[in-house]
Design an enzyme around this catalytic site. Structure first.
Site, short mmCIF file in Angstrom:
data_model
loop_
_atom_site.label_atom_id
_atom_site.label_comp_id
_atom_site.label_asym_id
_atom_site.label_seq_id
_atom_site.Cartn_x
_atom_site.Cartn_y
_atom_site.Cartn_z
N SER A 136 33.30 -38.31 -15.10
CA SER A 136 33.75 -37.62 -16.00
C SER A 136 33.12 -37.44 -17.40
O SER A 136 32.38 -38.42 -17.66
CB SER A 136 35.45 -37.56 -16.42
OG SER A 136 35.84 -37.26 -17.59
N TYR A 149 41.27 -44.36 -19.88
CA TYR A 149 40.65 -43.36 -18.72
C TYR A 149 39.42 -43.34 -19.09
O TYR A 149 38.48 -43.39 -18.11
CB TYR A 149 41.44 -41.95 -18.81
CG TYR A 149 40.67 -41.00 -18.04
CD1 TYR A 149 41.16 -40.71 -16.79
CD2 TYR A 149 39.74 -40.05 -18.65
CE1 TYR A 149 40.72 -39.89 -15.99
CE2 TYR A 149 39.28 -39.22 -17.85
CZ TYR A 149 39.74 -39.14 -16.47
OH TYR A 149 39.16 -38.00 -15.56
N1 LIG Z 1 40.91 -32.24 -14.08
C1 LIG Z 1 39.76 -32.58 -15.06
O1 LIG Z 1 39.83 -32.12 -15.95
C2 LIG Z 1 38.79 -33.52 -14.64
C3 LIG Z 1 37.79 -33.65 -15.23
C4 LIG Z 1 36.57 -34.47 -14.95
C5 LIG Z 1 37.07 -35.54 -14.06
N2 LIG Z 1 38.00 -35.41 -13.33
C6 LIG Z 1 38.47 -36.15 -12.14
O2 LIG Z 1 38.32 -35.57 -10.95
C7 LIG Z 1 39.40 -36.39 -10.08
C8 LIG Z 1 40.30 -35.58 -9.50
O3 LIG Z 1 41.39 -34.92 -10.50
P1 LIG Z 1 42.11 -33.61 -10.35
O4 LIG Z 1 42.06 -32.96 -11.78
O5 LIG Z 1 41.85 -32.84 -9.29
O6 LIG Z 1 43.50 -34.46 -10.58
P2 LIG Z 1 44.62 -34.17 -9.51
O7 LIG Z 1 45.06 -32.72 -9.42
O8 LIG Z 1 45.76 -35.05 -10.49
O9 LIG Z 1 44.41 -34.92 -8.26
C9 LIG Z 1 44.46 -36.28 -8.18
C10 LIG Z 1 44.23 -36.54 -6.60
O10 LIG Z 1 44.32 -38.12 -6.56
C11 LIG Z 1 45.18 -38.70 -5.70
N3 LIG Z 1 45.59 -39.82 -6.08
C12 LIG Z 1 46.03 -40.28 -7.24
N4 LIG Z 1 46.39 -41.61 -7.20
C13 LIG Z 1 46.40 -41.78 -5.99
C14 LIG Z 1 46.42 -43.21 -5.46
N5 LIG Z 1 46.97 -44.40 -6.04
N6 LIG Z 1 46.03 -43.17 -4.05
C15 LIG Z 1 45.43 -42.05 -3.63
N7 LIG Z 1 45.32 -40.98 -3.98
C16 LIG Z 1 45.75 -40.92 -5.37
C17 LIG Z 1 46.22 -37.51 -5.67
O11 LIG Z 1 47.16 -37.62 -4.56
P3 LIG Z 1 48.39 -38.17 -4.58
O12 LIG Z 1 49.25 -37.85 -5.60
O13 LIG Z 1 49.04 -37.32 -3.13
O14 LIG Z 1 48.25 -39.60 -4.14
C18 LIG Z 1 45.38 -36.18 -5.87
O15 LIG Z 1 45.17 -35.96 -4.54
C19 LIG Z 1 39.69 -37.61 -10.67
O16 LIG Z 1 38.98 -38.60 -10.60
C20 LIG Z 1 39.72 -37.24 -12.25
O17 LIG Z 1 39.21 -38.09 -13.14
C21 LIG Z 1 38.95 -34.43 -13.53
#
Ligand SMILES: NC(=O)c1ccc[n+]([C@@H]2O[C@H](COP(=O)([O-])OP(=O)(O)OC[C@H]3O[C@@H](n4cnc5c(N)ncnc54)[C@H](OP(=O)(O)O)[C@@H]3O)[C@@H](O)[C@H]2O)c1
Length: 266
Positions: A136, A149
């Protein structure tokens, strides 16, 4: 890497960026293996994409132990590992519960590090592989309310760039993904904490950041794997910051040029 017929394991694929990654890799010809806790959405997406679902809680060390072995035993070798699963921690650090802190580091850092450890020997033996770590922009600089984070993401980025040095000359690529805010459930949650939301808003106001969509991030990741690129940095307008932050690494790389990362015999 030509992704046609290659097997791609994507963690956190039940929604958000992970689900978009699954669709983008499938569209590029890959066979997808999807992991997350939510069995229903995971199975539905895997079925729609003719892939396989592996429900798992990556926070549970027992479930993580041997996970790559189980995925490979049931569907063949993993050619690309995408460590995407992650959770946020927006709020005042002093209010964070001990359990939440542990969950954060297990999900965002320890699980990806362990999965890489498990997948790497097979990739090296087969002579092909790629590891993508979804870090990120918060790994480049911390935003208010996101200190732990940001710490997990900074460590994940450093793990990735360090691995790149270890893997120099080997047929396994690595990519660190340093992106700004992406419109997903996670961002909605982060936006719920005033100081973090205000810091993002300030960046939007001065047009340094914009909200990215999950499909555009996913497409950039697929392209990075196809072209063996070490970084995905979006939005492009903010790319100077990670570039400056990584300046010492370029220097190290330059100074270490010609140093064999591993002795010839193991
Ligand atoms: N959104 C942003 O602004 C942003 C920016 C930069 C980087 N990121 C990174 O991008 C990645 C995806 O984020 P997102 O925005 O798509 O978030 P999201 O919509 O909340 O999705 C998170 C995913 O991670 C899974 N997950 C969470 N805890 C888990 C666990 N204990 N075991 C297995 N799976 C787990 C969730 O599935 P379940 O709940 O079904 O387990 C879900 O599929 C993350 O690493 C985040 O830090 C996000």
């Amino acid at each position: 890497m030509d992704l046609e017929g290659r097997r791609v394991l994507i963690t956190g694929a039940s929604r958000g960026i992970g689900a978009a990654l699954a669709e983008a890799f499938r569209a590029a010809g890959a066979v997808v293996a999807l992991a997350a806790r939510s069995e229903g959405p995971l199975l539905a997406l895997a079925t729609a994409l003719a892939g396989a679902a592996y429900p798992v809680d990556l926070c549970d060390p027992e479930a993580v132990a041997g996970f790559i072995g189980r995925v490979e035993a049931s569907g063949g070798p993993v050619d690309v590992l995408v460590n995407n699963a992650g959770i946020d921690s927006s709020g005042f650090y002093g209010d964070l519960a001990s359990d939440d802190l542990e969950r954060l580091f297990r999900t965002n850092l320890l699980a990806p590090a362990e999965l890489i450890r498990q997948v790497l020997p097979g990739m090296i033996d087969r002579g092909r592989g790629h590891v993508v770590n979804i870090s990120s922009m918060a790994g480049v600089a911390a935003f208010p309310g996101l200190a732990p984070y940001a710490a997990t993401k900074a460590a994940l980025t450093r793990l990735t760039t360090g691995l790149a040095l270890d893997l120099a000359g080997m047929p396994v690529g690595v990519t660190a993904v340093e992106v700004g805010p992406v419109t997903t459930d996670m961002l909605a949650n982060i936006d719920g904490y005033g100081p973090t939301a205000a810091s993002f808003q300030r960046m939007f106001n001065i047009r340094l950041l914009r909200r990215l969509s999950a499909p555009e991030v996913a497409q950039a990741v697929v392209s990075a794997v196809q072209k063996d690129r070490p970084f995905v940095r979006l939005p492009r307008r903010a790319a100077l910051f990670p570039a400056i932050a990584n300046l010492p690494q370029w220097t190290t790389r330059y100074l270490l040029a010609g140093v064999r990362p591993r002795p010839k015999e193991r």
